[in-house]
Design a protein around this motif. Structure first.
Motif, PDB file in Angstrom:
ATOM      1  N   PRO A  48       0.813  -1.214   0.000  1.00 37.45           N
ATOM      2  CA  PRO A  48       0.000   0.000   0.000  1.00 37.45           C
ATOM      3  C   PRO A  48       0.849   1.267   0.000  1.00 37.45           C
ATOM      4  O   PRO A  48       1.838   1.367   0.720  1.00 37.45           O
ATOM      5  N   GLY A  49       0.474   2.197  -0.853  1.00 38.48           N
ATOM      6  CA  GLY A  49       1.209   3.449  -0.978  1.00 38.48           C
ATOM      7  C   GLY A  49       2.122   3.502  -2.177  1.00 38.48           C
ATOM      8  O   GLY A  49       2.671   4.570  -2.488  1.00 38.48           O
ATOM      9  N   GLU A 104       8.648   5.316 -10.288  1.00 37.17           N
ATOM     10  CA  GLU A 104       8.071   5.068  -8.970  1.00 37.17           C
ATOM     11  C   GLU A 104       8.427   6.220  -8.045  1.00 37.17           C
ATOM     12  O   GLU A 104       9.598   6.593  -7.921  1.00 37.17           O
ATOM     13  N   PHE A 105       7.406   6.810  -7.388  1.00 41.11           N
ATOM     14  CA  PHE A 105       7.594   7.957  -6.502  1.00 41.11           C
ATOM     15  C   PHE A 105       7.536   7.502  -5.044  1.00 41.11           C
ATOM     16  O   PHE A 105       6.787   6.588  -4.695  1.00 41.11           O
ATOM     17  N   TYR A 106       8.302   8.190  -4.200  1.00 38.36           N
ATOM     18  CA  TYR A 106       8.337   7.867  -2.777  1.00 38.36           C
ATOM     19  C   TYR A 106       7.959   9.084  -1.940  1.00 38.36           C
ATOM     20  O   TYR A 106       8.271  10.220  -2.297  1.00 38.36           O
ATOM     21  N   GLY A 107       7.293   8.826  -0.803  1.00 35.84           N
ATOM     22  CA  GLY A 107       7.040   9.864   0.184  1.00 35.84           C
ATOM     23  C   GLY A 107       5.997  10.892  -0.187  1.00 35.84           C
ATOM     24  O   GLY A 107       5.947  11.967   0.417  1.00 35.84           O
ATOM     25  N   ILE A 108       5.158  10.587  -1.152  1.00 37.25           N
ATOM     26  CA  ILE A 108       4.185  11.574  -1.609  1.00 37.25           C
ATOM     27  C   ILE A 108       2.806  10.954  -1.836  1.00 37.25           C
ATOM     28  O   ILE A 108       1.869  11.627  -2.271  1.00 37.25           O
ATOM     29  N   SER A 109       2.637   9.702  -1.472  1.00 33.28           N
ATOM     30  CA  SER A 109       1.412   8.974  -1.811  1.00 33.28           C
ATOM     31  C   SER A 109       0.160   9.569  -1.179  1.00 33.28           C
ATOM     32  O   SER A 109      -0.888   9.659  -1.825  1.00 33.28           O
ATOM     33  N   ALA A 110       0.227   9.958   0.099  1.00 30.25           N
ATOM     34  CA  ALA A 110      -0.957  10.498   0.770  1.00 30.25           C
ATOM     35  C   ALA A 110      -1.416  11.790   0.107  1.00 30.25           C
ATOM     36  O   ALA A 110      -2.620  11.996  -0.116  1.00 30.25           O
ATOM     37  N   GLN A 111      -0.479  12.664  -0.220  1.00 30.84           N
ATOM     38  CA  GLN A 111      -0.825  13.918  -0.886  1.00 30.84           C
ATOM     39  C   GLN A 111      -1.421  13.656  -2.261  1.00 30.84           C
ATOM     40  O   GLN A 111      -2.421  14.272  -2.649  1.00 30.84           O
ATOM     41  N   VAL A 112      -0.826  12.726  -3.007  1.00 30.53           N
ATOM     42  CA  VAL A 112      -1.322  12.415  -4.336  1.00 30.53           C
ATOM     43  C   VAL A 112      -2.706  11.777  -4.270  1.00 30.53           C
ATOM     44  O   VAL A 112      -3.582  12.088  -5.082  1.00 30.53           O
ATOM     45  N   GLU A 113      -2.935  10.901  -3.304  1.00 32.79           N
ATOM     46  CA  GLU A 113      -4.257  10.282  -3.185  1.00 32.79           C
ATOM     47  C   GLU A 113      -5.335  11.332  -2.939  1.00 32.79           C
ATOM     48  O   GLU A 113      -6.423  11.269  -3.531  1.00 32.79           O
ATOM     49  N   ALA A 114      -5.042  12.305  -2.082  1.00 29.62           N
ATOM     50  CA  ALA A 114      -6.013  13.364  -1.822  1.00 29.62           C
ATOM     51  C   ALA A 114      -6.310  14.159  -3.093  1.00 29.62           C
ATOM     52  O   ALA A 114      -7.477  14.522  -3.359  1.00 29.62           O
ATOM     53  N   LYS A 128       8.207  18.209  -9.823  1.00 26.90           N
ATOM     54  CA  LYS A 128       9.213  18.806  -8.939  1.00 26.90           C
ATOM     55  C   LYS A 128       9.692  17.838  -7.862  1.00 26.90           C
ATOM     56  O   LYS A 128      10.684  18.116  -7.179  1.00 26.90           O
ATOM     57  N   HIS A 129       8.985  16.723  -7.708  1.00 30.80           N
ATOM     58  CA  HIS A 129       9.326  15.776  -6.647  1.00 30.80           C
ATOM     59  C   HIS A 129      10.617  15.040  -7.009  1.00 30.80           C
ATOM     60  O   HIS A 129      10.719  14.443  -8.081  1.00 30.80           O
ATOM     61  N   GLU A 130      11.582  15.060  -6.127  1.00 36.30           N
ATOM     62  CA  GLU A 130      12.903  14.512  -6.442  1.00 36.30           C
ATOM     63  C   GLU A 130      13.141  13.104  -5.905  1.00 36.30           C
ATOM     64  O   GLU A 130      14.147  12.479  -6.236  1.00 36.30           O
ATOM     65  N   ASN A 131      12.234  12.611  -5.069  1.00 37.87           N
ATOM     66  CA  ASN A 131      12.420  11.283  -4.487  1.00 37.87           C
ATOM     67  C   ASN A 131      11.685  10.251  -5.350  1.00 37.87           C
ATOM     68  O   ASN A 131      10.521   9.933  -5.117  1.00 37.87           O
ATOM     69  N   TYR A 132      12.354   9.776  -6.377  1.00 36.28           N
ATOM     70  CA  TYR A 132      11.754   8.817  -7.298  1.00 36.28           C
ATOM     71  C   TYR A 132      12.853   7.933  -7.882  1.00 36.28           C
ATOM     72  O   TYR A 132      14.039   8.206  -7.728  1.00 36.28           O
ATOM     73  N   ARG A 133      12.426   6.866  -8.532  1.00 35.91           N
ATOM     74  CA  ARG A 133      13.376   6.060  -9.302  1.00 35.91           C
ATOM     75  C   ARG A 133      12.720   5.652 -10.616  1.00 35.91           C
ATOM     76  O   ARG A 133      11.498   5.516 -10.711  1.00 35.91           O
ATOM     77  N   LEU A 134      13.560   5.474 -11.606  1.00 34.72           N
ATOM     78  CA  LEU A 134      13.115   5.012 -12.914  1.00 34.72           C
ATOM     79  C   LEU A 134      13.243   3.494 -12.935  1.00 34.72           C
ATOM     80  O   LEU A 134      14.274   2.955 -12.556  1.00 34.72           O
TER      81      LEU A 134
END
Length: 307
Positions: free
Chosen positions: A78-79, A143-153, A179-185
């Motif tokens: 989840p997330g 894949e993005f990290y640390g932003i799931s709750a904000q994106v879901e809203a 602008k989100h920098e915590n991601y991986r390809l």
């Protein structure tokens, strides 16, 4: 050992409007819009190895399992938030359900949107061009990290909005992700350069050369000389542009090519090893484990779950 059961490879299924019925979790078609919202549970008919014309922003809200994006195989929980590009095959297969359940009502929240309207907008609106650079990363999955709750809203806001409000919410979401920098390809080989167009063209030419000759024996000194650089300058330049040393980059490209052959053919693993440029099977197995986290045979076996 020959994997005879992989001789018939099923291609990913193309998703069409036939699959996009509200009974399956899609919202009613909005004729004037290009953004589509979807949510569904698991198990579900839409959980399958497939691709489509649109970008897809995919958020997992329940269950754990295995995710397949192109030739990437990994785990989800989840997330997890992933952006896939047009024609990129993908699938999420749930293997663990919460609290001993055998199903969940909502496992995925998804936004699908077409590329063409954004391209045409960028031709007229300069501010939109940075968004296109961001979307280009999705060719191999992000894949993005640390932003799931904000994106879901924000996805929930898009779900209940329409017209200009929906478009404004969507553009805001894209700007936040860009602008989100915590991601991986999710591809094993990617460029990370943010230099000017000249340098982008130059590093693209170098990567193109490596892509064409990955199965042959060459070293960094030879490639540096070909592109008119000293070995030390080439090493610094290449690492800045790709995020990898030259040796690691070539290894990852070879593993990427091998992964495709493992998933899409029934060739012997030893045959694949030599065809992608490795000179012994032991080194191939070791490097494959470092990049993929599993052996080539495990990767092939897991890959069958895509279907």
């Amino acid at each position: 050992m020959q994997t005879n059961d992989l001789k018939v490879i099923r291609p990913p299924e193309k998703e069409s409007d036939f699959h996009r019925h509200p009974d399956l979790g899609y919202e009613e078609q909005i004729d004037e819009g290009f953004i589509r919202f979807l949510e569904h549970g698991a198990p579900h008919q839409l959980i399958r190895w497939h691709f489509h014309e649109e970008y897809e922003l995919h958020l997992i809200t329940e269950t754990k399992g295995k995710v397949f994006v192109g030739d990437y195989i990994g785990h989800f929980q989840p997330g997890q938030l992933v952006l896939t590009g047009p024609h990129l095959p993908h699938n999420w297969i749930s293997t663990e359900y919460p609290n001993g359940q055998d199903h969940v009502e909502v496992r995925d929240k998804v936004l699908q949107f077409r590329r063409e309207p954004l391209v045409r907008s960028a031709e007229l609106i300069p501010e939109m061009r940075s968004l296109m650079n961001f979307l280009d990363r999705a060719a191999n999955g992000v894949e993005f990290y640390g932003i799931s709750a904000q994106v879901e809203a924000m996805m929930d806001r898009i779900k209940v909005s329409s017209g200009m409000d929906r478009l404004a919410n969507f553009i805001e979401l894209m700007a936040i992700l860009a602008k989100h920098e915590n991601y991986r390809l999710l591809s094993s080989v990617q460029l990370q350069s943010r230099d000017d167009q000249h340098h982008l063209d130059e590093i693209s030419e170098i990567v193109g050369y490596v892509s064409e000759h990955y199965s042959t024996n060459f070293n960094m000194a030879e490639v540096a000389e070909k592109f008119g650089m000293s070995e030390s300058r080439f090493s610094r330049y290449f690492r800045k542009a790709t995020g990898n040393t030259f040796t690691d980059f070539v290894t990852r490209m070879r593993i990427n090519k091998a992964s495709q052959l493992l998933l899409d053919t029934d060739q012997y693993i030893s045959t694949i090893c030599y065809s992608v440029g490795f000179n012994n099977v032991a080194n191939f197995n070791r490097r494959f484990m470092e990049v993929r986290g599993m052996t080539p045979s495990e990767f092939r076996k897991n890959g069958k779950l895509r279907y």
